[in-house]
Design a protein around this motif. Sequence first.
Motif, short mmCIF file in Angstrom:
data_model
loop_
_atom_site.label_atom_id
_atom_site.label_comp_id
_atom_site.label_asym_id
_atom_site.label_seq_id
_atom_site.Cartn_x
_atom_site.Cartn_y
_atom_site.Cartn_z
N LYS A 868 -16.28 2.34 14.42
CA LYS A 868 -15.85 1.59 13.24
C LYS A 868 -15.89 2.50 12.03
O LYS A 868 -16.94 3.05 11.68
N ILE A 869 -14.74 2.68 11.40
CA ILE A 869 -14.61 3.61 10.28
C ILE A 869 -14.29 2.81 9.02
O ILE A 869 -13.34 2.01 8.99
N SER A 870 -15.07 3.01 8.00
CA SER A 870 -14.80 2.40 6.70
C SER A 870 -13.76 3.25 5.97
O SER A 870 -13.88 4.47 5.88
N VAL A 871 -12.74 2.60 5.45
CA VAL A 871 -11.60 3.28 4.85
C VAL A 871 -11.61 3.04 3.35
O VAL A 871 -11.81 1.91 2.89
N LYS A 872 -11.39 4.11 2.59
CA LYS A 872 -11.17 3.99 1.15
C LYS A 872 -10.28 5.15 0.74
O LYS A 872 -10.67 6.32 0.78
N CYS A 873 -9.05 4.84 0.37
CA CYS A 873 -8.10 5.90 0.01
C CYS A 873 -7.27 5.43 -1.17
O CYS A 873 -7.29 4.26 -1.56
N ASP A 874 -6.52 6.37 -1.75
CA ASP A 874 -5.79 6.13 -2.99
C ASP A 874 -4.28 6.15 -2.80
O ASP A 874 -3.53 6.50 -3.71
N LEU A 875 -3.81 5.79 -1.62
CA LEU A 875 -2.36 5.73 -1.39
C LEU A 875 -1.76 4.56 -2.16
O LEU A 875 -2.43 3.55 -2.42
N PRO A 876 -0.48 4.65 -2.54
CA PRO A 876 0.09 3.64 -3.45
C PRO A 876 0.23 2.25 -2.85
O PRO A 876 0.17 1.26 -3.58
N SER A 877 0.44 2.11 -1.52
CA SER A 877 0.67 0.79 -0.95
C SER A 877 0.17 0.77 0.49
O SER A 877 -0.10 1.81 1.10
N LEU A 878 0.06 -0.43 1.03
CA LEU A 878 -0.40 -0.61 2.41
C LEU A 878 0.59 -0.04 3.43
O LEU A 878 0.18 0.57 4.42
N PRO A 879 1.92 -0.22 3.25
CA PRO A 879 2.85 0.42 4.20
C PRO A 879 2.72 1.95 4.22
O PRO A 879 2.85 2.56 5.28
N ASN A 880 2.45 2.55 3.07
CA ASN A 880 2.24 4.00 3.04
C ASN A 880 1.02 4.40 3.86
O ASN A 880 1.05 5.39 4.61
N TYR A 881 -0.05 3.63 3.72
CA TYR A 881 -1.25 3.95 4.50
C TYR A 881 -1.00 3.78 5.99
O TYR A 881 -1.44 4.60 6.80
#
Length: 972
Positions: A868-881
Motif C-alpha cells: 500500500k503506497i500513499s500518493v501525494k503529487c502535484d500533477l494538474p489533474s487526475l487523468p494526468n496522474y
Amino acid sequence: MSVDTKQPAYTLVFDPSSNGQTYSATDFQKSLEKGSDEEKIVTMKAILATMLEGNPLPELLMHIIRFVMPSKNKQLKKLIYFYWEIVPKLDEDGKLRHEMILVCNAIQHDLQHPNEYIRGNTLRFLTKLRESELLEQMVPSVLACLDYRHAYVRKYAILAVFSIYKVSSHLLPDAKEIISTFLAAETDPICKRNAFLALSELDREGALTYLEANITNIEGLDPLLQASFVEFIRTDATHTPSLKSQYIELLLELLSSATSDEVIFETALALTVLTSNQSILVATVTKLVDLAVRVSDNNVKLIVLDRIQDINASNPGSLEELTVDILRVLNAEDLDVRSKALDISMSLVTSRNVEDVLQLLKKEVQTTVNNKDNDKSMEYRTLLIKTIRTVAIKFGEMAGNVVSLLLDFISDLNSVAASGVIVFIKEVMEKYPQLRESLLNNLLLKLDDLKSAKAYRGALWILGEYAETEHEIQDCWKHIRTSVGEVPILQSEKSKLNKNKEGEEDEEKELTQKQGGPIILPDGTYATESAFGANEQKEVSEDEEEDKRPPIRRFVLSGDFYTASILASTIIKLVLRFEKLSKNAGIINALKAEGLLILVSIIRVGQSSLVKKPIDEDSTERLLSAIAILMDETNPNEKSSERELLELAFLQATKESFKSQIAASKRINKKISTKSLGENAELIEKPIIFRQLVGEDSNIVQKDSIQEDLELAIKGNAARSNTHSVTSMLKKIVPLTGFSDPVYAEVYITNNQFDVVLDVLLVNQTKETLKNLHIQFATIGDLKIIENPPRVNVVPHGFHRVTVTVKVSSADTGVVFGNIIYDGGHGQDARYVILNDVHIDIMDYIKPSKTDADNFRSMWNRFEWENKISVKCDLPSLPNYLDELVKGTNMNVLTNLESLNDNSRFLSCNLYAKSSFGEEALANVCVERDVETKSIVGTVRIRSKGQGLALSLGDRVAMIAKESKAFKLARV
C-alpha cells in the motif's frame, strides 16, 4: 518449407557448469591432453558452452585435432561435430585456415565409415556447413552415400546434396537430376520425403511431374510424403493461380481420405489459405473439429481451436452452421480447451441456431450441478453461466427463457456464479421492459433458495428499482416480510434458545437414564455411547436449523449487516413508490410501521450477543438514516422540495446511473465489433483479379499466411529493429566507472525475454599495459550470472569489449554489481576498480493485460502480498496522474472511465498486468484532488502472488509521485 539458409543456425548445447565455475584455455588444454574419454566429454561440453557465450578459444583448435578427433567414442564424435559447426574456419584474411585440411581428411574418413550412425551424423553436419572450399572435397563421398544400404545414411545424404547445391551450385551442377533419380528409385518414406522437399526447392517442374505421377495413388502414400505434397501444393498455388482450382480439388480428396492427424491438419490449413469459399471452409473446419474431439492431447486441441478461430476471424460469417459442432469439444476435461471452444461458438451464434446452443449449454450446466464434488465443475459452471448470459444479452428474444433456466440452478451455484446471474437479470430488466413483470415474479419464487449474500443484495436492488405497480410492490413486501421472519428478531430468537435449552435438559435426563448398561449392536457385540457422537449430532442439527432460517434472518444473525443496509434502502424505495401510486393511507401507514419494526429489530439484534459479529458503525448509520426518513414521512409539515430531493436520491439517481453504465458498456462493445470489422473488411478500391486473365508471368502473388508466420517465428519482427534509433540506444548505456579511473567502463543493456545481455566496453586510460584484466559481476535478487569473462591484456589506451549474460527468473527488482581487477606492478598486489550498480528495469518484463471483474475480485482475495503506497503529487489533474501511472507501471486500466475529466475530484479504478514469467499484478487506485492545495492525494494498493513483484511495482508508483515534485528548469 523455404527457410533462409544464409544465416548460420547453431545447435544448442546444455551448459553443465550450473555452479558458474569458469575455466581458462590452459585448463581446457590440460584436460584434453591427459583426460580419459569421459573426462574429454565433460571438457568438450564446457568448451562448447564457452564458445557459444562469445569466446572463440582459437588456441584449442590443434589440441582438439590431436587429442579428440582420433577418438572412436560415439558421444565424443558427436560433440566434436558440434565443435566444427561453431569454430571459426577462416582466418583474418578470409581464407581457409591450414588446420582445416586435417579436419577435411577426418570428415572424409567418417563419410566412408562402416558404422551408419557415424556416416549419418557426418552428413547431417555437412548440411550446416557454409564454406564451399570445405564442401568441394566432400562431394564424391556424399554422392557415394546416396546408394548406401541403410536408410539412416540416405536420408541425410540427400539433404547434404541439397545443402551443397544451395551453398554453391557449381559444386553439384547436376543436383536436380541426381535428386530426381534418387526419388524415382527410393523406397523408404523418410528418404522420399526429404528428396521431394529438396526437389520442390530446386526444380518446381520436376516436383510437379512427380506429383502428377502419384496423384492417382495419393491416398495410399505414406503420411510423411502426403504432408510434403500438401506443403508443395500450398506454396505453388500461391505463385501460380492458374492451377489453384485443380490443387483445391486434390486437397479436398486428400482431406476426405487421409487418416493421419498431421496430414488432416496441414491439408485443412492449406485449403484455408487457398480459398475463402464457404462450402470448402465448412468441410475443412468440420475435419478440424473432428480432430480436436478425437485427439487426447490438450495442447493439440488448443492449437486446432486457435486455427479455427483464425479462420473465423479472416472469413466472418462463413462458419455459422458449425456452432453446435464446435461445442462438441466441451467433452474435454481441460478448462482452457472448454473456454476456447465457448469463445469461438459465441462468435458464431445467430438467431437461427441460438435455441440449439442454449439447449446444449443447459445440458452442460445440468451435468455440472450433478457433479457437486469436483472443484473444476464449479469453475466450468461459472464459465457456462457467463456464456449463457452473453447469448441472452445478444439475443433479447431468448432472455426470458434464459432467466428461468438460470434461476432453476441458482440455488446450486456458488457466490460468484449466483451474483453473475443476478447481474444478468438486472441488465435484462433494463434493456427489455416488456419482460420485467414475468422476471420479477420468477425472481420472487427463487429468492428463498439463495445462499449467497452478495447475490441476495443484488436481488434486493432489483426489487427496489423494478417493482413499479401496487401489486408488484405488495408482492415484494410480502417476500421481505417472510424473509425477515418473526419480529422483533431479538425476542423471538431468545425464546427459541430458551425452548432449546429446556429440550436439551430433558434429552440429557433421558440419556442418563438409558446409560445404565451397554448397548447391543446389530452384529451382537456390546458397545457404549460416546459423548463425541452426541456433540456431532448437536452441531449438525444447529447447522440444519440455520439453513432453515429465511434468507434475511440468516444473513443478519451471521453478522452480514451490509445486506441489512441494502434492505433498508429497498424498504424506503418501495414505500416512496407506493405513496406515488396509491392514496390508500391505511396500507401506506402499515408499510411504514412494518418497515420501522424490521429496521429497529435488526439494530437491536445487531447490538446483542446472539449474532456472530456485532453490527458495524456504517451499517448502524445507514439503518438509522432509513428510520429517520420513514419517521419524517409521517410529518405533515414536510416540504415539497424535501420530498422531491428524496425521490431523486432513491427513485431516480440509482436507476439513471445503471442506465449510463449499460450505455457505456454498449458503446465499448460497439467499438470492439467495429474494430474487428475494420480489420477484416476489404477496401473499395481493391483490384479485382480474374483468374482466367492472369498469365503465368503475372506478378500478382497471393499472400501465404502460414509462410509469413513461419518467417516471423524464425526471423522475428523485422519492423521492430527499425524503431531502435540511436537516441533510444544511448538511453540504455550506463557508465560503470568515472573518467578519472584508470579503466573506464560502460555497459549497453539489452533485455531479452528471460535474460539480460550486458555489453561492456573497457578502456585502458593509462600509458601501461594492464595485464590479466578481468571483470567480475555479482547479483542481488532473482538474477544469475551465466559466466564471468576471461582474463585479457589491454594495451595502453586500448579498448576491450566483453559480453555477460544474466538470467532473469522473475519480475523482481534486481541489481548487478562488481569490480574490475588487473595485476599491479612488479611486487605489487592486484588493483581494483569498483563499478557502479546496474539496476535491471522490471518494466521490460511487465506487459498490460485484460481480465474480467469477477476474475479480478477472486485474484484480489486469493493473493496474499499487498503493498500500500500513499500518493501525494502535484500533477494538474487526475487523468494526468492516471496516464503517468499507466505509463510508468505498464498496467492496463480495467475500469470504464468515460465520465472522468480534468475537473474530476475523485478517481477509483483497477489496473492489471502480467509479467513474462506468468506472474500477475493487481492494483487499486483511490485518489482525490485536494481543493485547497490542488495536489493529488490518496493510496495505490498493489497485490500479487509473490512479494518481489508487489514491492517492485510499489517502488515505481512512489517514483512517479517523486518525479512530479521534482524541480524543473524552465529557462536558463
